[in-house]
Design an enzyme around this catalytic site. Structure first.
Site, PDB file in Angstrom:
ATOM      1  N   SER A   2       1.029  -1.337   0.480  1.00  0.00           N
ATOM      2  CA  SER A   2      -0.265   0.023  -0.056  1.00  0.00           C
ATOM      3  C   SER A   2       1.140   1.311  -0.052  1.00  0.00           C
ATOM      4  CB  SER A   2      -1.310  -0.334   1.273  1.00  0.00           C
ATOM      5  OG  SER A   2      -1.485  -0.649   1.276  1.00  0.00           O
TER       6      SER A   2
HETATM    7  N1  SAM Z   1       0.153  -4.403   3.866  1.00  0.00           N
HETATM    8  C1  SAM Z   1       0.668  -5.576   2.850  1.00  0.00           C
HETATM    9  C2  SAM Z   1       1.413  -4.654   2.598  1.00  0.00           C
HETATM   10  O1  SAM Z   1       2.430  -3.853   3.674  1.00  0.00           O
HETATM   11  O2  SAM Z   1       2.738  -5.144   1.811  1.00  0.00           O
HETATM   12  C3  SAM Z   1      -0.303  -4.759   1.406  1.00  0.00           C
HETATM   13  C4  SAM Z   1      -1.610  -5.717   1.517  1.00  0.00           C
HETATM   14  S1  SAM Z   1      -2.094  -5.897  -0.173  1.00  0.00           S
HETATM   15  C5  SAM Z   1      -2.650  -3.971  -0.901  1.00  0.00           C
HETATM   16  C6  SAM Z   1      -3.518  -7.077   0.428  1.00  0.00           C
HETATM   17  C7  SAM Z   1      -2.942  -8.230   0.066  1.00  0.00           C
HETATM   18  O3  SAM Z   1      -4.088  -8.844   1.014  1.00  0.00           O
HETATM   19  C8  SAM Z   1      -2.312  -9.036  -0.512  1.00  0.00           C
HETATM   20  O4  SAM Z   1      -1.327  -9.446  -0.813  1.00  0.00           O
HETATM   21  C9  SAM Z   1      -2.789 -10.183  -0.680  1.00  0.00           C
HETATM   22  O5  SAM Z   1      -2.590 -11.375  -1.206  1.00  0.00           O
HETATM   23  C10 SAM Z   1      -4.029 -10.104   0.271  1.00  0.00           C
HETATM   24  N2  SAM Z   1      -5.656 -10.967   0.853  1.00  0.00           N
HETATM   25  C11 SAM Z   1      -6.575 -10.842  -0.157  1.00  0.00           C
HETATM   26  N3  SAM Z   1      -7.448 -11.730   0.364  1.00  0.00           N
HETATM   27  C12 SAM Z   1      -6.505 -11.992   1.572  1.00  0.00           C
HETATM   28  C13 SAM Z   1      -7.625 -13.229   2.142  1.00  0.00           C
HETATM   29  N4  SAM Z   1      -8.341 -13.488   2.472  1.00  0.00           N
HETATM   30  N5  SAM Z   1      -6.475 -13.420   3.811  1.00  0.00           N
HETATM   31  C14 SAM Z   1      -5.346 -12.985   3.235  1.00  0.00           C
HETATM   32  N6  SAM Z   1      -4.894 -12.113   2.993  1.00  0.00           N
HETATM   33  C15 SAM Z   1      -5.278 -12.172   1.708  1.00  0.00           C
END
Ligand code: SAM
Length: 655
Positions: free
Chosen positions: A62
């Site tokens: 993000s």
């Molecule tokens: N907070 C993260 C960082 O600092 O890099 C960025 C997050 S990214 C915007 C969103 C993440 O959510 C992705 O890596 C995606 O694979 C994960 N994601 C999506 N659905 C998910 C789920 N049901 N459980 C766990 N992770 C999930």
């Protein structure tokens, strides 16, 4: 090797503190976590950009500000236990580890979870645990949590997560459509069954995929190129009249904006020329406004409208990136415009105008020259007022740096006053003189805006971008106003300026607006935005600003991008009508899924293409139509600089 510590400090100051993130411990945490270690090697140079960055598994880390906003909103204390869903790179979890007692971060992609875990170990975080799996239902066995941060978007906040909040606990999560802008919501548990909700504003996140989130959507992918092929309208060769005719459907608009996916592709220029000729000849358009500097375009305009050349006028488009307008494709169009205008009355002629604000010295000179002829006393005053900027006019960026260190814009007042004076002259504007006045007023406005532009350039990318695009849009409106309510304009500018920024990462994440967005806001459906794209071939571009132009190979488009999808249709040239109702609903829904889109500018760096030139977009929201050229080639640049006083027929390019 960039000075990451300095960039990190700058990021905290500009992106976080200036936007209102105030909690000291949180700011210190952002100062301490090396973001460059949480992104792939090739993206390190951009680690402190004010934007999300692509990471492995097609996911993103993000934007720092959004991560900070979420963490601050959660009001986390030193002993709190925090759950993050969507660990991604682990960056936000690492920041959380510095402000909370204990952090558990869940990530569904095994590859990302392993990387994040290794980073935590390498950086010595003993209070952060990375768990691989579907986190959409939370971790009931480890509840309650003082805070739950969901870094992926869902259609609603899963009930299971709310139940895992402790009393007084806070959940922050993006909620909304998976392929649109979402709202960041904060939910506070105020009682056993009571929750309070607060809206923290618009954001754009990747979807939360899982039991309590969205479906995986796999399987639909194979059918997509097929469906796109059915909707795409193949276009003939550019010189076939049927090519431009296909764009007649947009001719009832007041403004037609024609994009380009690079600043050096022949097909984009030639296609825009053919479409413009038709709009001019058959549909009453009399303004061609391009992403070029006003004073340079003004000499082209004098040429095409058979007006006298100004004394001492410089040859147009002498500064980097010269090939963008000094090219054989533009030259051919300019020649056509001149022939088209021949023998027509002033009102019926089509003019050629520049919307951009980079040629500060040319504009200063043009204002003074105008006054020299119209009012020599006022010209003296103009010289005095602009004297402040004169030492910087060849290198205005240096003025910006200087003004920043002095803490104010020393040259602002003179530029503002000069514009005011010129605008007041409008009363005296008689028909024939009006062109000269319009030119001088546009130059005076350019000087005022450029003065501001170079100052804010050092305050943040979004501010200067917005100022520039607002300037371009105001210039366009001014042209339309000057030519009366029936006037119609064609704009040539890069896709990044004309694809509605409100519906892309630019506006939703980086707070950037653009000409296309402003045009839509002002004119609605009477503004038509047409984007252009290509899969591969060659392009004219440079390695760096001020570096020589090269003909570079364009890499084949990346898997997962809109371009790759278009390429997979197997159609060499096509038009895709994206206006509401034009596509079948299933295709529209699939295209509304955010995808990568390629943006090549005057600089093209194929070696870091993914990070330097692709951004996420939603094509049907960005444009009213998409013109596709599967294989394209570089523009043909015209040789540089002419001797002063070149022959009339070589004007305005001085060849
Ligand atoms: N907070 C993260 C960082 O600092 O890099 C960025 C997050 S990214 C915007 C969103 C993440 O959510 C992705 O890596 C995606 O694979 C994960 N994601 C999506 N659905 C998910 C789920 N049901 N459980 C766990 N992770 C999930």
């Amino acid at each position: 090797m960039p000075d990451f510590a300095a960039l990190r400090e700058e990021m905290v100051e500009r992106q976080l503190k200036r936007r209102g993130i105030a909690e000291r411990a949180l700011l210190d945490a952002f100062r301490a976590v090396p973001r460059e270690l949480f992104v792939p090697e090739a993206a390190r140079h951009a680690a402190y950009d004010d934007s999300p960055l692509p990471i492995e598994a097609g996911q993103t880390v993000s934007q720092p500000y959004i991560a900070a906003l979420m963490i601050e909103a959660a009001g986390i204390g030193r002993d709190d236990s925090v759950l993050e869903i969507g660990a991604g790179s682990g960056y936000a979890a690492a920041v959380l580890g510095r402000v909370a007692g204990r952090v558990v971060a869940v990530e569904r992609h095994g590859e990302l979870a392993a990387l994040a875990r290794a980073r935590m170990e390498a950086l010595g975080y003993s209070n952060v645990r990375i768990v691989e799996g579907d986190g959409s239902g939370g971790l009931p066995d480890e509840a309650p949590f003082a805070a739950i941060l969901v870094a992926a978007s869902g259609s609603h906040v899963p009930e299971a997560l709310l139940e895992q909040l402790g009393l007084g606990g806070v959940l922050v999560m993006p909620v909304g459509e998976r392929d649109a802008v979402q709202r960041l919501v904060k939910v506070t548990r105020t009682g056993e069954e009571d929750y309070e909700e607060e809206d923290l504003g618009p954001v754009r996140f990747v979807p939360l995929i899982g039991r309590e989130g969205w479906g995986d959507g796999e399987g639909a992918a194979e059918a997509l190129p097929e469906r796109l092929r059915a909707a795409a309208e193949p276009l003939p060769e550019l010189d076939d009249p049927a090519f431009a005719e296909a764009f007649d459907r947009f001719a009832d608009a007041r403004v037609v904006l024609l994009g380009e996916a690079s600043h050096g592709t022949s097909e984009f220029y030639r296609a825009r020329a053919e479409i413009s000729k038709r709009l001019i000849e058959r549909h009453g358009f009399t303004i061609v406004a391009v992403e070029a500097d006003w004073p340079d375009a003004a000499s082209v305009d004098r040429h095409v409208r058979h007006r006298a050349r100004r004394d001492g006028e410089e040859t147009a488009f002498q500064r980097f990136p010269t090939w963008m307008w000094r090219n054989a494709e533009v030259d051919a169009f300019v020649g056509w415009l001149r022939r088209h205008n021949e023998g027509r009355g002033r009102e019926a002629m089509t003019g050629f105008y520049g919307l951009d604000l980079y040629n500060l010295s040319g504009s200063i000179r043009a204002v003074i020259d105008f006054l020299e002829a119209a009012d020599p006393e006022a010209a003296k005053l103009a010289r005095k007022r602009y004297a402040c900027l004169a030492p910087w006019s060849r290198d205005p960026a240096a003025y910006g740096r200087h003004a920043l260190s002095e803490g104010y814009g020393r040259c602002e007042a003179g530029a503002v006053q000069m514009l005011r004076d010129l605008l007041q002259r409008r009363m005296d504007c008689l028909a024939e003189e009006c062109d000269e006045w319009l030119d001088a007023a546009a130059n005076a406005r350019l000087v005022r805006n450029a003065e501001q532009y170079y100052r804010v350039m050092y305050q943040g990318a979004a501010e200067s971008w917005n100022l520039r695009d607002t300037h371009m849009f105001e210039t366009l409106c001014q042209l339309l106003d000057a030519k009366g309510p029936a006037s119609k304009a064609i704009v040539w500018a890069h896709n990044s300026h004309i694809g509605n920024a409100a519906h892309t990462e630019m506006g939703q994440v980086r707070e950037e607006l653009n000409v296309g967005q402003l045009a839509k806001e002002r004119f609605g459906d009477a503004a038509r935005l047409i984007g252009f794209g290509t899969h591969g071939g060659t392009v004219a571009a440079a390695d760096d600003w001020d570096a020589p132009m090269e003909v570079k190979l364009v890499r084949p488009s990346l898997a997962g991008s809109y371009e790759r999808l278009c390429h997979e249709t197997g159609i060499a040239r096509f038009l895709l009508d994206l206006r509401p109702g034009a596509l079948d609903p299933a295709l529209e829904e699939a295209l509304l899924e955010p995808r990568l889109e390629r943006f090549i500018g005057v600089i093209y760096r194929p070696e870091t293409e993914r990070w330097s030139h692709y951004a996420e977009a939603v094509l049907p929201n960005q444009f009213d139509a998409w013109a596709w050229f599967d294989e394209t080639r570089a523009v043909t640049p015209l040789p540089g600089g002419p001797p002063a006083g070149a022959e009339e027929e070589t004007y305005p390019f001085g060849l």
